[in-house]
Motif scaffolding. Structure first.
Motif, PDB file in Angstrom:
ATOM      1  N   PHE A  53       4.630  72.076  31.834  1.00  0.00           N
ATOM      2  CA  PHE A  53       5.906  71.192  32.422  1.00  0.00           C
ATOM      3  C   PHE A  53       5.700  69.887  32.411  1.00  0.00           C
ATOM      4  O   PHE A  53       6.747  69.133  32.888  1.00  0.00           O
ATOM      5  N   LEU A  56       7.437  69.094  29.298  1.00  0.00           N
ATOM      6  CA  LEU A  56       9.039  69.027  29.547  1.00  0.00           C
ATOM      7  C   LEU A  56       9.396  67.944  30.397  1.00  0.00           C
ATOM      8  O   LEU A  56      10.906  67.685  30.158  1.00  0.00           O
ATOM      9  N   THR A 101      16.095  69.585  29.039  1.00  0.00           N
ATOM     10  CA  THR A 101      14.680  69.325  28.742  1.00  0.00           C
ATOM     11  C   THR A 101      14.403  70.341  27.549  1.00  0.00           C
ATOM     12  O   THR A 101      14.520  71.578  27.705  1.00  0.00           O
ATOM     13  N   MET A 104      14.090  74.303  25.401  1.00  0.00           N
ATOM     14  CA  MET A 104      14.566  75.434  26.274  1.00  0.00           C
ATOM     15  C   MET A 104      16.150  74.881  26.760  1.00  0.00           C
ATOM     16  O   MET A 104      17.018  75.849  26.896  1.00  0.00           O
ATOM     17  N   MET A 106      17.495  73.550  29.009  1.00  0.00           N
ATOM     18  CA  MET A 106      17.976  73.822  30.385  1.00  0.00           C
ATOM     19  C   MET A 106      18.121  72.361  31.133  1.00  0.00           C
ATOM     20  O   MET A 106      17.448  71.612  30.701  1.00  0.00           O
ATOM     21  N   VAL A 111      14.553  73.185  35.557  1.00  0.00           N
ATOM     22  CA  VAL A 111      13.303  73.144  34.904  1.00  0.00           C
ATOM     23  C   VAL A 111      12.122  72.691  35.808  1.00  0.00           C
ATOM     24  O   VAL A 111      11.146  73.497  36.083  1.00  0.00           O
ATOM     25  N   MET A 114      11.465  75.257  38.354  1.00  0.00           N
ATOM     26  CA  MET A 114      10.679  76.316  37.780  1.00  0.00           C
ATOM     27  C   MET A 114       9.171  75.847  38.117  1.00  0.00           C
ATOM     28  O   MET A 114       8.438  76.810  38.371  1.00  0.00           O
TER      29      MET A 114
END
Length: 193
Positions: A53, A56, A101, A104, A106, A111, A114
């Motif tokens: 992450f 991301l 990002t 994905m 999304m 994100v 998440m």
């Protein structure tokens, strides 16, 4: 406290990192509320989350297929603390929570939430599995509950969440944390065997 992703991640990390630091090596093989993971595997999964992450947040692709083997090796507890801090910093970068990002594609804001959810919920899992106290920040729980409410159908279809746990009395009087855990398929009353 403001509700930027990095502020929320910092609040989650401040309560999650002590749980990871409190895991003793003799507990690494113990069961967790996540039936597919023992403590070692869940710590490794959490490493995977905090590292990927970060990518991301920088709008780079992340590889969730390669699982790390960090728990039980070297100074893994302090390495986790450093990676959690790097996650907070990655999401504090200007624009990290804007746009879409990675592969994905999304919303970056979703994100980031998440990542927040993984950090908070898996800290609960690890605390329960290893007999530690853990109380996540209430603001974090509310943010994650909202985000995971949106994500739950897709997460279930992908096998990320289990079927929603049925709370007694339909959840009347349940805490936000209990509702969040139930939403992700966990029994809030789970105790280690």
């Amino acid at each position: 406290m403001t509700n930027t992703i990095s502020d929320l991640l910092r609040a989650a990390a401040e309560r999650s990192v002590p749980v990871v630091r409190g895991i003793t090596d003799d507990r690494l093989g113990d069961a967790t509320p996540c039936a597919e993971y023992d403590v070692r595997q869940l710590v490794d999964h959490l490493f995977q989350v905090v590292v990927n992450f970060q990518l991301l947040a920088a709008k780079k692709d992340a590889d969730f297929s390669a699982g790390p083997d960090r728990a039980g090796h070297g100074d893994w507890r302090e390495e986790f603390a450093a990676e959690a801090e790097a996650l907070v910093e990655a999401w504090a970068a200007p624009g990290a929570d804007q746009g879409a990002t990675g592969a994905m594609n999304m919303s970056a804001s979703l994100v980031g939430r998440m990542a927040l959810g993984d950090l908070a919920v898996h800290a609960w899992d690890l605390a329960r599995a290893t007999g530690q106290e853990y109380t996540p920040d209430p603001v974090v729980v509310r943010e994650v509950l909202t985000a995971f409410g949106e994500l739950a159908p897709t997460a279930r279809a992908m096998g990320v969440f289990g079927e929603e746990y049925r709370l007694p009395d339909g959840g009347a009087g349940a805490s936000d944390l209990d509702r969040l855990l139930a939403l992700t398929g966990r029994d809030p009353g789970w105790r280690r065997p």
